[in-house]
Design a protein around this motif. Structure first.
Motif: not given
Length: 184
Positions: A121-129
């Protein structure tokens, strides 16, 4: 209906039985059997020994990311430099998200429970996979599915998840506000 189909299937029953037996062996509980049960020999725990020797060898380093320019893409110095920088960044992200340990967990599930699953997925808080290992027993699968070199062939796959009511209310309220803003 999908969950009922999966839960009532012979495929799930046989898979769970095999996985539970393997897990008992892995934990060393294969000696806890009635004395009248002569179907299993009293042997060393080869599953635990083999698996826990194998996993550190295959996960001693993070998998190296590979970034290449597409066929027909302009092979300029700037493009190649960008691909190299992206490759280095992906390597750092793999270290930060502890990809090696997660792959080790998925491989352990695969070896013991006969199914290893990783959710990307995508980690929205850290803007990375983001990568998350799923316990196979929490999955809802298609009993008619197969897995081959092309991947999972089933029509559906799901995961049992819990979400507190207050979070559901917050999601609904946010959706209502967004919808109202779009209408206006």
């Amino acid at each position: 209906a999908w969950e009922r189909t999966w839960n009532e299937s012979d495929v799930k029953q046989k898979w769970e039985a095999a996985g539970e037996e393997n897990e008992k062996y892995w934990k060393g509980e294969h000696y806890n059997r009635p004395t009248a049960d002569k179907s299993r020999a009293m042997v060393d725990n080869a599953i635990f020994e083999g698996l826990e020797t194998y996993l550190p060898q295959v996960t001693r380093r993070n998998p190296e990311p590979m970034v290449v320019l597409a066929v027909g893409e302009e092979q300029s110095k700037e493009s190649q430099d960008f691909a190299h920088a992206l490759q280095l960044e992906l390597g750092e992200i793999a270290d930060e998200i502890k990809l090696r340990l997660k792959l080790k967990g998925a491989a352990r599930h695969w070896s013991v429970r006969l199914l290893g699953a990783v959710k990307l997925g995508w980690d929205l808080d850290n803007d990375r996979p983001a990568v998350k290992v799923l316990r196979p027993t929490r999955l809802i699968l298609d009993p008619e599915a197969t897995v081959d070199e092309d991947g999972y062939t089933g029509e559906r796959i799901g995961e049992h998840r819990k979400l507190p009511a207050w979070k559901l209310v917050a999601i609904i309220e946010k959706h209502d506000k967004d919808s109202a803003a779009n209408v206006a």
